[in-house]
Design an enzyme around this catalytic site. Structure first.
Site, PDB file in Angstrom:
ATOM      1  N   GLU A  32       1.520   0.259  -4.900  1.00 13.03           N
ATOM      2  CA  GLU A  32       1.068   1.558  -5.377  1.00 13.03           C
ATOM      3  C   GLU A  32       2.267   2.509  -5.430  1.00 13.03           C
ATOM      4  O   GLU A  32       2.808   2.883  -4.392  1.00 13.03           O
ATOM      5  CB  GLU A  32       0.010   2.133  -4.440  1.00 13.03           C
ATOM      6  CG  GLU A  32      -1.290   1.367  -4.451  1.00 13.03           C
ATOM      7  CD  GLU A  32      -2.322   1.996  -3.528  1.00 13.03           C
ATOM      8  OE1 GLU A  32      -3.414   2.339  -4.001  1.00 13.03           O
ATOM      9  OE2 GLU A  32      -2.022   2.149  -2.334  1.00 13.03           O
TER      10      GLU A  32
ATOM     11  N   ASP B 164       0.844  -1.182   0.000  1.00 13.71           N
ATOM     12  CA  ASP B 164       0.000   0.000   0.000  1.00 13.71           C
ATOM     13  C   ASP B 164       0.888   1.244   0.000  1.00 13.71           C
ATOM     14  O   ASP B 164       1.867   1.331   0.740  1.00 13.71           O
ATOM     15  CB  ASP B 164      -0.883  -0.019   1.245  1.00 13.71           C
ATOM     16  CG  ASP B 164      -1.862   1.127   1.271  1.00 13.71           C
ATOM     17  OD1 ASP B 164      -2.738   1.149   0.404  1.00 13.71           O
ATOM     18  OD2 ASP B 164      -1.728   1.987   2.148  1.00 13.71           O
TER      19      ASP B 164
END
Length: 886
Positions: A524, A487
């Protein structure tokens, strides 16, 4: 996750993220919101190593500077200049004034760091005349003093010959003791590493413990005694109240067959086809599951959900990516403590605002959250276990991995090391109550960075970076996890992610029971916040990770396919698959016909770059007739192509962030679009990722037209809006009321009419038909070698767009890939595409589609004499050379 969910995403930092095209940033719990308001005392000086302090205040001939610590002690400072190495290590401080500690005082550093610190500038010759004063940030000097030895320490519970040793890194603590099952046990400090440890007897096994740490806490300006769980916990009691002295190698924690578990054959990242799935969503509404909402639902072989995953696996899906499954801080873990909406939700109208009100009233205490609020990074979340007390969560997580393997799938974990659920002295702060001011990333004034939505961590600091690596290795070795999705990976240093890769590569079947080299990594790579532009370190962003074998999500084709973005005031902005120019919806936000045509053709260029695997150096003719590289195609001011090789970029049309693909298309397609055509548009959009070079991901249920009733940010929207409906008779989730007001109310005027529109509510024919058509494309992409190029040169040789240029048909992309020709027809009508160079070459519809579930694609045709491919509206047809066409 996304840039800050809920209201926090409307901050300047979040808007900066949006400008970069990021999907969005993390889910914010009430605890996290509380924690983000915690402000550290001002600390504008930074003690970066044992000899150097950096401060924005300039020295003059009339001033003297010194560092003061508890008990009246003083460390003398003299003006200095940062070395090139120091500037490289701290680029955001490179232009600031520096001060060198007097060599005679440097041996006092360890003592000074265990209490309050202040840097002062005073008048020369007058100690009491203070001109400037500030607190001191200490991560740099802690790393300089302790990291070399501390990095080698084994932290948490470690067993040797049945005897556990418990160790915690707490270099600034004045004392540390162990609260073991209600009694106090002394711990010993190693002065070289700052690690406190104690070795116990075998009867300590499975006992509860916490550390009792006496330490200076800058956020409250006093010395405190904190009782804290172990950040290296391997097991916990319910609601994370206490750690447990647990050995993950204990045979009692291994389900039957664990040691001999055979995984499906490893699929390289460049070929991965991934289903992103939240554990509770998977089964909570599945009436055929014996364990709704639990890890064990993945062992229910006869359930609708597992049967569907098995069908996907047989069609080519290789991995299931689980949203956070580590211990997180926002859900009561005992089911008896979880609130439920107090309304008869199913009885309310499709466009009512009552469902979302009722769900919101229970949200803070219900059993639902995406889980992007980490509490303990290396323990399975207890709310998914049959019993959150003790070892069940460990055994049942392992059984889940077994269940997925038996279904033909490998397991990926979504990991969130970029922030914590809380910081400071909050009761859900773990790291910051052990070494205050170290694990969290601090801004110039000493406050905790919150650009990720929550209190940010600092993996650039040695021991936070070590925690990331150690935690990942534990999940890989002890839980046989096959991949990790980071993340907000751009908030990590590139070096930290590469250290993870190196540590995994060292794992071997003989030594560790797993082949670490086969474990995939992606994340990400958005570039925003206080670390943006490599301000503090070289980040793990899209551009920087190219060539590493670690993929980043690519937002380029995603936006081109869907159209617009999740925060458009008018959600009807169209794209390639949603009817831009070819089926306009009448929204003024789309502009006039000429503007729409130009935008559509540029979107087609972005999609071509995506189909190449987002390669920076892939060359093609764009729709303006220019010969361009992928890196020369514009994406909101950034290069569309950034990858060095297939596998650097991960393609997707939707994920848990933002509206589901079905809901985005529901807003964007004309209101009169039939349910059948909505389903066909969905498959076209999915195909742009599925048929690309490199890995591709889709949100679980998207092939079944999954809807969240138009909710763009469902992190805390409960089961009502989030549950996957595997049985088409239960619908697809559309029309379950207006989506929650917190993130969707401005769109309610558009949503209200949609939710009652019969054309937007698909039936079984559309749901099952879309899924079958998607599985056909998935089977083609994973069985035709042309979709699995191993090098950029291989892509350049195999892939072309023969009709690209000024004459390209708006809404249609024709791709030639080795022996295949693929026509993506996003328009509502049948289209013919003539490729003169292929005249005389035999082509036929690919056998998978020719004998597949979609009757419409079977009407596609090929005219050999002219090289003309004819494809129905809203259809993707794959033709293969070697068979005679008409």
């Amino acid at each position: 996750m996304k840039p800050p969910r809920a209201t926090l995403f409307r901050t300047a930092a979040a808007l900066a993220t949006l400008a970069l095209g990021a999907a969005a940033v993390p889910a914010v719990s009430q605890t996290a919101r509380r924690a983000t308001r915690t402000q550290a005392a001002t600390a504008e000086a930074q003690w970066i190593d044992r000899a150097t302090v950096v401060w924005k205040v300039e020295h003059t001939a009339a001033t003297a500077e010194e560092l003061r610590y508890a008990g009246g002690g003083t460390l003398r400072l003299a003006p200095a200049t940062l070395t090139d190495a120091q500037k490289a290590a701290y680029p955001h401080l490179a232009d600031r004034p520096a001060y060198r500690l007097d060599p005679r005082d440097r041996d006092k550093a360890a003592t000074a760091l265990r209490g309050p610190l202040t840097v002062v500038q005073r008048a020369a010759g007058d100690r009491d005349h203070v001109l400037h004063r500030t607190g001191v940030q200490i991560p740099g000097v802690l790393d300089d003093l302790y990291a070399d030895r501390a990095r080698r320490a084994r932290l948490g519970p470690v067993f040797h010959g049945g005897r556990p040793t418990l160790s915690v890194w707490a270099p600034t603590a004045r004392s540390v003791s162990l609260d073991l099952d209600g009694r106090t046990v002394a711990m010993r400090r190693d002065p070289g590493s700052g690690v406190w440890s104690v070795t116990g007897s075998p009867d300590w096994r499975d006992k509860q413990y916490r550390y009792r740490i006496r330490v200076w806490a800058p956020t409250v300006g006093k010395t405190v005694t904190n009782e804290v769980t172990d950040p290296y916990s391997t097991a916990l009691t319910a609601d994370s109240a206490r750690s447990l002295v647990t050995d993950l190698a204990d045979p009692r924690l291994a389900p039957a067959g664990w040691a001999s578990l055979k995984k499906p054959e490893a699929v390289p990242l460049r070929d991965a086809r991934i289903q992103e799935l939240q554990i509770r969503d998977f089964s909570i509404a599945d009436r055929t599951s014996a364990h709704p909402g639990q890890y064990l639902a993945f062992t229910d072989r006869g359930s609708d959900g597992l049967r569907h995953l098995t069908r996907l696996a047989r069609s080519g899906t290789s991995y299931v990516h689980l949203l956070p499954a580590f211990d997180f801080g926002t859900v009561p873990e005992r089911r008896s403590d979880q609130a439920r909406p107090g309304c008869e939700l199913a009885a309310l109208p499709a466009d009512s605002d009552q469902q979302q009100k009722c769900v919101a009233q229970a949200a803070d205490r219900d059993g639902y959250n995406w889980g992007y609020d980490p509490l303990h990074y290396t323990v399975p979340e207890g709310s998914y276990a049959s019993d959150p007390e003790g070892p069940a969560r460990t055994r049942e997580f392992r059984r889940m991995v077994q269940g997925l393997a038996h279904a033909g799938l490998r397991t990926v974990m979504d990991v969130v090391y970029n922030h914590t659920v809380a910081a400071g002295q909050d009761d859900k702060s773990v790291l910051d109550r052990i070494v205050p001011g170290y694990y969290q990333r601090l801004l110039d004034d000493g406050s905790v960075a919150t650009s990720t939505c929550c209190p940010g961590t600092a993996p650039e600091h040695a021991m936070m970076g070590k925690l990331v690596v150690d935690s990942i290795v534990t999940w890989a070795r002890e839980y046989k996890v096959d991949g990790f999705r980071f993340d907000l990976m751009g908030h990590h240093p590139k070096a930290n992610i590469l250290a993870v890769r190196k540590a995994l590569d060292a794992l071997t079947p003989a030594k560790d029971g797993v082949d670490g080299k086969s474990i995939i990594l992606y994340g990400e790579g958005w570039d925003f916040g206080e670390a943006a532009g490599d301000a503090r370190f070289v980040q793990a962003t899209q551009r920087n990770m190219a060539g590493t074998g670690i993929a980043t999500f690519s937002d380029r084709a995603r936006d081109a396919v869907r159209g617009g973005g999740p925060f458009d005031e008018d959600p009807r902005v169209q794209g390639f698959a949603s009817g831009l120019f070819t089926d306009p919806n009448g929204s003024p936000a789309n502009g006039g016909p000429d503007e729409q045509r130009a935008r559509l053709l540029h979107a087609q260029d972005l999609i071509k770059v995506g189909l190449s695997g987002n390669l920076a150096d892939y060359t093609f003719t764009d729709t303006a007739g220019r010969r361009v590289k992928g890196s020369e195609v514009d994406y909101n001011g950034s290069p569309a192509g950034y990858a060095a090789a297939p596998g650097d970029a991960l393609a997707y049309a939707d994920a848990h962030d933002n509206e589901t693909l079905y809901d985005a298309l529901a807003y964007k397609l004309p209101a009169t679009t039939s349910a059948a055509d909505r389903a066909r548009a969905q498959v076209v959009a999915l195909a742009t990722a599925t048929l690309s070079q490199g890995p591709a991901l889709s949100q679980a249920g998207t092939d079944l037209l999954r809807s969240k009733s138009l909710d763009r940010n469902s992190f805390d929207s409960g089961d009502w809006f989030n549950a996957i409906h595997w049985d088409c008779a239960s619908g697809n989730g559309f029309g379950r009321g207006l989506p929650p007001a917190a993130d969707n109310e401005p769109k309610w005027p558009y949503a209200k009419a949609l939710l009652t529109n019969p054309a937007a509510r698909p039936g079984c024919a559309e749901i099952t038909g879309a899924s079958a058509a998607y599985r056909d494309l998935l089977r083609i992409s994973t069985t035709e070698k042309a979709f699995s190029q191993t090098t950029a040169e291989g892509v350049r040789q195999a892939l072309s767009f023969p009709l690209s240029g000024t004459g390209e048909t708006p809404g249609v992309i024709t791709m030639r890939l080795g022996p295949l020709v693929v026509v993506f027809n996003a328009t509502p009508s049948r289209q013919s595409q003539t490729v003169p160079a292929l005249a005389g070459t035999p082509y036929a519809l690919h056998p998978v589609q020719a004998h597949g579930a979609d009757a419409t694609v079977r009407t596609s045709g090929y005219e050999r004499a002219t090289g003309t491919f004819a494809v129905p509206g809203r259809t993707v047809a794959v033709f293969r050379a070697g068979a005679a066409g008409r």
